[in-house]
Design a protein around this motif. Structure first.
Motif, mmCIF file in Angstrom:
data_model
loop_
_atom_site.group_PDB
_atom_site.id
_atom_site.type_symbol
_atom_site.label_atom_id
_atom_site.label_comp_id
_atom_site.label_asym_id
_atom_site.label_seq_id
_atom_site.Cartn_x
_atom_site.Cartn_y
_atom_site.Cartn_z
ATOM 1 N N GLU A 252 -9.999 77.568 34.772
ATOM 2 C CA GLU A 252 -11.072 78.439 34.319
ATOM 3 C C GLU A 252 -10.603 79.869 34.139
ATOM 4 N N ARG A 253 -9.586 80.268 34.890
ATOM 5 C CA ARG A 253 -9.073 81.636 34.771
ATOM 6 C C ARG A 253 -8.188 81.801 33.535
ATOM 7 N N ARG B 72 -9.828 72.924 38.276
ATOM 8 C CA ARG B 72 -10.803 73.922 37.843
ATOM 9 C C ARG B 72 -10.455 75.325 38.354
ATOM 10 N N LYS B 73 -10.004 75.402 39.610
ATOM 11 C CA LYS B 73 -9.752 76.703 40.228
ATOM 12 C C LYS B 73 -8.781 77.545 39.409
ATOM 13 N N TYR B 74 -7.838 76.880 38.749
ATOM 14 C CA TYR B 74 -6.858 77.611 37.962
ATOM 15 C C TYR B 74 -7.218 77.643 36.481
ATOM 16 N N LYS C 4 -8.302 86.002 41.055
ATOM 17 C CA LYS C 4 -9.326 86.424 42.000
ATOM 18 C C LYS C 4 -8.642 86.931 43.263
ATOM 19 N N ASN D 290 -4.497 80.754 45.582
ATOM 20 C CA ASN D 290 -5.621 80.684 46.513
ATOM 21 C C ASN D 290 -5.154 80.837 47.958
ATOM 22 N N GLU E 156 -11.645 69.455 40.872
ATOM 23 C CA GLU E 156 -11.947 70.786 41.395
ATOM 24 C C GLU E 156 -10.672 71.590 41.601
ATOM 25 N N GLY E 157 -9.596 70.917 42.004
ATOM 26 C CA GLY E 157 -8.319 71.602 42.144
ATOM 27 C C GLY E 157 -7.817 72.157 40.824
#
Length: 431
Positions: A82-83, A78-80, A163, A36, A75-76
């Motif tokens: 989910e991918r 989740r960012k990874y 992303k 990110n 949330e930290g």
């Protein structure tokens, strides 16, 4: 153990993947840049992809810092996570650091991971200032997969995991319009299908699935043309990222359609396979009784060689149209997908079987092939995120593969400094 480093202004120190042996030689750890990063998104994510390609992976560990608010930590993750949802289950684990700076406990955190993410992440390691090297190493060993998981990241799936697009308002709006239209197509279909039942409904579902599959390519081409994408030069990665971002959202909708379609799919109808006791040829019974016959006796010329329910040998065909007024569906005809037997004179001269007398019920059973006895997992892996048919996309795809190959060559484990490691050493990329 090397931890993810950070410096002022929230920018990561790690700019390229580095690999390290643990002191006892039992693990190789790949320290990668954060995906990110505010700048150099493409290059940093290529470094992570190289780490995943480097060796068979014992575990992918997402490293997050404990925060006063548990939901910020979730949330930290989740960012990874989910991918990586399309990877083998249980390959992703979590390490929460700085636990000595918060008042909540690991037991309080675990339900949040399951309830908020629902991604099947069960293995979470917690560490703080008082966590010893041996304790942390032992915890990591306890969640390593055996055998390790072999990963291959190339241009085909790179954009699914990473992303790389920016948040340019114009392009986000273009994406939102495409996704909104796709949702409305599905919603319109849900209303129209209420007028169908039985076999007609099943045929309609399959036809709609195929049509929606094609609409993704239509949306990709439309977004490319509307925004003058060339997939060349400095903006190439951002353009590819926006196409992928849109396509990933469309694929999520298509997935729901495919799940529904799979739920009504006709059974294959094959229950048994048996082996000739004389020549060992394996047969399925398409027609006839369970008694005596001849090895190699083929179906009659009028028989339909279709092991599915016979009523599904002739399918209805439909035309779908989408415009500003909504979705319209028209039945246009039928298509016969059955194959007739070929025992006519002069056809199928190749002989099968030994010709000896056999009794179907008395023949030994043979285990069915896996593709006949197992239900296949529904997915959308066949839908390309950046198909070569988009003008200029093939060049960018080749460039990504070239960069992955080149970066892979430069990644070297520090074997000379740290030794060769123990036999069966695990490999852990962490992000």
């Amino acid at each position: 153990v090397v931890s993810t480093q950070s410096c002022h202004y929230g920018r990561g120190v790690t700019r390229e993947t580095q690999t390290y042996w643990t002191k006892d030689g039992s693990l190789i750890i790949a320290d990668t840049p954060g995906s990110n990063a505010l700048q150099e998104k493409l290059d940093h994510n290529l470094e992570i992809a190289v780490a995943l390609n480097y060796l068979s992976v014992s575990r992918i560990l997402v490293i997050v810092k404990a925060d006063t608010r548990i939901d910020n930590v979730v949330e930290g993750v989740r960012k990874y996570a989910e991918r990586l949802v399309d990877l083998e289950e249980d390959i992703v684990g979590v390490i929460v650091t700085h636990m000595d700076t918060v008042t909540w406990t690991g037991e309080e955190f675990l339900p949040w991971i399951e309830e908020e993410l629902g991604l099947g992440i069960e293995d979470v390691i917690f560490s703080g200032e008082d966590t010893s090297y041996s304790k942390l190493l032992g915890d990591i060993h306890s969640i390593c997969k055996d055998p390790p998981y072999k990963m291959t990241i190339d241009h085909e799936n790179f954009l699914r995991f990473f992303k790389i697009n920016n948040n340019q308002v114009k392009l986000i709006k273009s994406t939102n319009r495409a996704v909104d239209s796709f949702k409305k197509m599905k919603d319109g279909f849900e209303e129209i299908k209420k007028a169908f039942s039985g076999k007609d409904l099943i045929d309609l579902l399959f036809e709609f699935n195929t049509w929606m599959d094609h609409q993704i390519l239509v949306a990709q081409k439309k977004m490319t043309e509307e925004n003058n994408f060339t997939f060349y030069g400095e903006s190439a990665a951002n353009e590819a990222g926006h196409i992928a971002n849109m396509t990933n959202q469309l694929k999520a909708i298509l997935y729901d359609i495919r799940v529904e379609t799979a739920g009504v799919q006709s059974e294959h109808g094959v229950e048994q396979a048996r082996r000739c006791p004389h020549c060992n040829e394996v047969w399925f019974k398409i027609e006839g009784c369970d008694g005596s016959t001849t090895c190699g006796n083929r179906p009659s010329q009028h028989a339909i060689i279709d092991v599915r329910d016979p009523s599904f040998g002739v399918l209805g065909t439909y035309t779908f149209k989408w415009n500003s007024t909504g979705l319209t569906i028209t039945k246009t005809g039928t298509k016969d997908i059955r194959t007739k037997g070929q025992n006519k004179k002069g056809e199928n001269k190749k002989s099968f079987g030994c010709g000896k007398s056999i009794n179907w019920k008395a023949m030994p059973l043979v285990e069915l092939p896996s593709d006949l006895k197992e239900a296949h997992r529904v997915n959308t892996d066949d839908v390309q995120l950046l198909p070569d048919s988009l003008a200029g996309a093939s060049g960018w795809n080749r460039e990504v593969d070239g960069m992955l190959k080149q970066k892979g060559k430069s990644l070297k484990t520090e074997k000379a400094r740290n030794g060769e490691g123990k036999a069966g050493s695990g490999y852990l990329p962490w992000v």
